[in-house]
Motif scaffolding. Structure first.
Motif, PDB file in Angstrom:
ATOM      1  N   GLN A   1       0.851  -1.191  -0.108  1.00 12.63           N
ATOM      2  CA  GLN A   1       0.309   0.235   0.341  1.00 12.63           C
ATOM      3  C   GLN A   1       0.729   1.323  -0.057  1.00 12.63           C
ATOM      4  N   LEU A   2       1.741   1.419   1.032  1.00  9.73           N
ATOM      5  CA  LEU A   2       2.853   2.323   0.796  1.00  9.73           C
ATOM      6  C   LEU A   2       3.464   2.925  -0.632  1.00  9.73           C
ATOM      7  N   ARG A   3       3.667   1.210  -0.939  1.00 10.73           N
ATOM      8  CA  ARG A   3       4.861   1.121  -2.257  1.00 10.73           C
ATOM      9  C   ARG A   3       3.547   2.152  -3.817  1.00 10.73           C
ATOM     10  N   ILE A   4       2.120   1.444  -3.400  1.00 15.09           N
ATOM     11  CA  ILE A   4       1.318   2.196  -4.688  1.00 15.09           C
ATOM     12  C   ILE A   4       0.978   3.589  -4.732  1.00 15.09           C
TER      13      ILE A   4
ATOM     14  N   GLY B   1       4.852   5.594  -4.654  1.00 17.29           N
ATOM     15  CA  GLY B   1       5.858   5.059  -5.404  1.00 17.29           C
ATOM     16  C   GLY B   1       6.911   4.434  -5.716  1.00 17.29           C
ATOM     17  N   ALA B   2       7.348   3.353  -6.074  1.00 24.60           N
ATOM     18  CA  ALA B   2       8.420   2.500  -5.609  1.00 24.60           C
ATOM     19  C   ALA B   2       9.890   2.934  -5.706  1.00 24.60           C
ATOM     20  N   SER B   3      10.311   3.830  -6.842  1.00 26.85           N
ATOM     21  CA  SER B   3      11.259   3.871  -6.270  1.00 26.85           C
ATOM     22  C   SER B   3      11.348   5.214  -5.325  1.00 26.85           C
ATOM     23  N   PHE B   4      10.958   6.081  -5.008  1.00 29.41           N
ATOM     24  CA  PHE B   4      10.403   6.737  -3.763  1.00 29.41           C
ATOM     25  C   PHE B   4      11.211   6.195  -2.290  1.00 29.41           C
ATOM     26  N   LEU B   5       9.851   5.032  -2.402  1.00 24.87           N
ATOM     27  CA  LEU B   5      10.438   4.045  -1.184  1.00 24.87           C
ATOM     28  C   LEU B   5      11.270   2.929  -0.951  1.00 24.87           C
ATOM     29  N   TRP B   6      12.005   3.389  -2.800  1.00 25.34           N
ATOM     30  CA  TRP B   6      13.155   2.702  -2.333  1.00 25.34           C
ATOM     31  C   TRP B   6      14.667   3.031  -1.985  1.00 25.34           C
ATOM     32  N   LEU B   7      14.329   3.926  -1.762  1.00 24.24           N
ATOM     33  CA  LEU B   7      15.421   5.109  -1.695  1.00 24.24           C
ATOM     34  C   LEU B   7      14.956   6.144  -0.088  1.00 24.24           C
ATOM     35  N   VAL B   8      14.052   5.857   0.645  1.00 31.89           N
ATOM     36  CA  VAL B   8      13.344   6.324   1.607  1.00 31.89           C
ATOM     37  C   VAL B   8      14.731   4.956   2.257  1.00 31.89           C
ATOM     38  N   CYS B   9      13.495   4.308   1.778  1.00 29.97           N
ATOM     39  CA  CYS B   9      14.315   2.518   2.554  1.00 29.97           C
ATOM     40  C   CYS B   9      15.673   2.510   2.713  1.00 29.97           C
ATOM     41  N   LEU B  10      16.843   2.594   1.470  1.00 32.91           N
ATOM     42  CA  LEU B  10      18.360   2.382   0.915  1.00 32.91           C
ATOM     43  C   LEU B  10      18.504   3.911   2.079  1.00 32.91           C
ATOM     44  N   ILE B  11      18.201   4.135   2.159  1.00 32.47           N
ATOM     45  CA  ILE B  11      18.885   5.607   2.986  1.00 32.47           C
ATOM     46  C   ILE B  11      19.084   5.651   4.597  1.00 32.47           C
TER      47      ILE B  11
ATOM     48  N   ALA C   1      19.045   8.894  -9.188  1.00 31.95           N
ATOM     49  CA  ALA C   1      18.317   9.328 -10.670  1.00 31.95           C
ATOM     50  C   ALA C   1      17.061   8.975 -10.915  1.00 31.95           C
ATOM     51  N   PHE C   2      17.053   8.081 -10.087  1.00 33.29           N
ATOM     52  CA  PHE C   2      15.622   7.139 -10.764  1.00 33.29           C
ATOM     53  C   PHE C   2      14.139   7.838 -10.077  1.00 33.29           C
ATOM     54  N   VAL C   3      14.595   8.961  -8.703  1.00 34.21           N
ATOM     55  CA  VAL C   3      13.099   9.429  -8.067  1.00 34.21           C
ATOM     56  C   VAL C   3      13.175  10.170  -8.775  1.00 34.21           C
ATOM     57  N   ALA C   4      12.318  11.112  -9.091  1.00 34.54           N
ATOM     58  CA  ALA C   4      11.887  11.731  -9.602  1.00 34.54           C
ATOM     59  C   ALA C   4      11.280  13.274  -8.314  1.00 34.54           C
ATOM     60  N   ASP C   5      11.765  14.458  -8.997  1.00 37.79           N
ATOM     61  CA  ASP C   5      11.497  15.622  -7.892  1.00 37.79           C
ATOM     62  C   ASP C   5      10.744  17.400  -9.072  1.00 37.79           C
ATOM     63  N   SER C   6      10.224  16.900  -8.285  1.00 33.67           N
ATOM     64  CA  SER C   6       9.468  18.340  -8.963  1.00 33.67           C
ATOM     65  C   SER C   6       9.917  19.804  -8.913  1.00 33.67           C
ATOM     66  N   SER C   7      10.366  20.397 -10.245  1.00 36.61           N
ATOM     67  CA  SER C   7      10.528  21.040 -10.673  1.00 36.61           C
ATOM     68  C   SER C   7      10.060  22.590 -10.108  1.00 36.61           C
ATOM     69  N   ILE C   8      10.954  23.267 -10.255  1.00 39.06           N
ATOM     70  CA  ILE C   8       9.687  24.554  -9.196  1.00 39.06           C
ATOM     71  C   ILE C   8      10.700  25.901 -10.625  1.00 39.06           C
ATOM     72  N   SER C   9      10.046  26.799 -11.143  1.00 42.91           N
ATOM     73  CA  SER C   9      11.365  28.625 -11.662  1.00 42.91           C
ATOM     74  C   SER C   9      12.131  29.103 -10.386  1.00 42.91           C
ATOM     75  N   SER C  10      13.161  29.286 -11.512  1.00 38.73           N
ATOM     76  CA  SER C  10      14.161  29.503 -10.598  1.00 38.73           C
ATOM     77  C   SER C  10      13.665  31.193 -10.207  1.00 38.73           C
ATOM     78  N   SER C  11      12.419  32.069 -10.300  1.00 36.70           N
ATOM     79  CA  SER C  11      12.403  33.254  -9.709  1.00 36.70           C
ATOM     80  C   SER C  11      10.852  32.960  -9.323  1.00 36.70           C
TER      81      SER C  11
END
Length: 491
Positions: A7-10, A13-23, A198-208
């Motif tokens: 349920q947490l993976r769904i 997201g799998a890549s985010f959950l993997w990164l959290v667990c790995l760290i 490299a496999f985890v999405a990061d929200s992009s924001i405008s430089s301004s």
């Protein structure tokens, strides 16, 4: 358990959950290499217990300044991203010190150079911890806040698993692998962490675009402060409520005195305004009693209890002659206790009043500290109980009880993070705890020096532990700082 993780993976997201667990696994697996550091300080550098504890305390200072990493990552995006670039930088800081310590023996055999590289390594680990905590806070709020407690529990159980593996392999490695190779082996995990970014999405924001520092107390699921006033005591079960409850009064912090950022302003000017807004918001949020009072208690609960762990390590290796492999097993039991404490809290104690949990934790810790007093006074031997049984039994129970104390703090901290400054505010909460822990080590070092407790001289260790027992009860005097009806249940 498997369904819960699915349920947490769904949800996240799998890549985010993997990164959290790995760290978090890597954070726990640090016991693999820090056990080796303890032996490096004692046997190769020949440092007394007070000097060894001082080096360790200094090297962990970066964990006490986590808000600095948080406010930088919140206010200064790198190529339009606030999290993953900083996680990459943090991972590099975590990786290269171990590579250098493993490759250049003269560095690891120098007290000052070793301290510098441990300081750099802890800077990277602390920064990574800040970034992933901010990502967890953002994900929990944007997806399903009801899963925040479960995500924190999974994180800590993963860290406990890493600690178990690190302690098991650490004891074996000390007897079979050269010290420099232990450092190099540990660097494998930060390397995997680096590629995983490299496999985890990061929200992009405008430089301004400056971050929005919404500090509505209602928006983060906390009741209005009037319910905490002496004239109007809170009703049971109403301290924390869901955001959808419409009867709460909305308390906002006015940041309108800061001008809106113009598009043609220079980037440094935008950063300055962002820092200014974040600092003002952080100050206004943190000064509220609902936040300030509990954090003050958690700090006092750390700093009033002298930490004598290094002295006990020297006593166990010199007087009790406990070998490295056994101490590794003892650390494993401690991590199992931490995992058990996390599971027990998440399963049975989330709805129990915070004051009750904290009182239970400190009274129990006082009784468990008496086990060290029995061990040092050798009363266990006269009753036919071996030293190893005492160490193993005390380790698993004390770490489990410590987790009963820490999980409510962790979950509550995650829920007190307004949008825009998740990294900064959560890091500030954790830094209070870490700074209190560091101060506890300094207090313990001062107490050991005052009582002339050091390597080869443990005559006054029983007195030192007796003082520690009394000090463990001191935080109970300040329990009034914890809201009467507060619980650690997630929102």
């Amino acid at each position: 358990m498997i369904g819960w993780i699915k349920q947490l993976r769904i949800t996240f997201g799998a890549s985010f959950l993997w990164l959290v667990c790995l760290i978090y696994f890597t954070q726990g697996f640090r016991s693999f290499v820090w056990t080796a550091i303890s032996y490096q300080l004692k046997y190769r550098l020949k440092l007394p217990s007070s000097a060894s504890q001082f080096v360790t305390s200094i090297s962990f200072v970066p964990w006490s300044i986590k808000p600095i990493y948080g406010i930088i990552s919140d206010c200064i995006p790198i190529r339009g991203r606030k999290r993953i670039p900083y996680l990459v930088i943090a991972t590099l800081f975590s990786l290269f010190p171990w590579v250098i310590l493993g490759s250049v023996e003269s560095v690891s055999n120098s007290k000052h150079q070793l301290t510098i590289f441990l300081l750099l390594q802890n800077t990277g680990s602390a920064m990574a911890d800040v970034v992933i905590d901010a990502m967890i806070a953002e994900a929990a709020r944007h997806e399903k806040a009801t899963f925040s407690g479960d995500l924190q529990s999974l994180s800590w159980m993963t860290m406990a698993l890493g600690g178990i593996c690190g302690s098991l392999f650490g004891g074996y490695a000390l007897n079979n692998i050269q010290m420099n190779n232990i450092f190099l082996l540990f660097s494998v995990l930060p390397t995997i962490q680096l590629f995983s970014c490299a496999f985890v999405a990061d929200s992009s924001i405008s430089s301004s675009q400056l971050p929005e520092f919404s500090t509505s107390i209602n928006s983060i699921g906390i009741l209005d402060e009037a319910r905490l006033s002496p004239q109007s005591p809170p009703k049971p079960g109403t301290l924390m409520r869901k955001r959808s409850h419409k009867s709460s009064k909305k308390i906002s912090i006015n940041t309108s005195k800061y001008p809106e950022t113009e598009k043609d302003e220079s980037l440094p000017s935008q950063w300055f305004q962002s820092f200014q807004k974040a600092g003002y918001t952080l100050f206004k949020v943190f000064q509220r009693p609902i936040i300030l009072r509990p954090m003050a208690w958690f700090f006092l609960a750390q700093v009033t209890i002298p930490n004598l762990s290094k002295v006990m390590f020297y006593y166990q290796t010199e007087v009790l002659n406990l070998e490295a492999s056994f101490l590794g097993t003892a650390y494993v039991n401690g991590w199992i206790g931490l995992m058990f404490g996390t599971f027990t809290y998440n399963r049975f104690l989330k709805k129990v009043k915070l004051r009750t949990i904290l009182m239970f934790a400190h009274v129990t810790l006082t009784q468990l500290t008496l086990l060290d007093l029995i061990l040092v006074s050798r009363l266990n031997v006269s009753h036919g109980i071996s030293d190893k049984v005492m160490v193993l039994f005390g380790s698993v129970l004390s770490d489990a009880v410590q987790q009963f104390k820490f999980m409510p703090f962790l979950i509550l901290s995650g829920q007190l993070c307004p949008p825009g400054i998740e990294g900064t505010l959560f890091a500030l909460y954790m830094s209070i705890n870490n700074f209190g822990s560091a101060m506890s080590s300094f207090v313990g070092d001062t107490l050991a020096s005052f009582l002339n407790i050091s390597s080869g001289s443990f005559d006054n260790l029983s007195l030192g532990i007796a003082i520690q027992v009394v000090c463990t009860l001191v935080p109970l005097i300040f329990l009034f700082l914890i809201p009467k009806d507060a619980t650690g249940i997630s929102i």
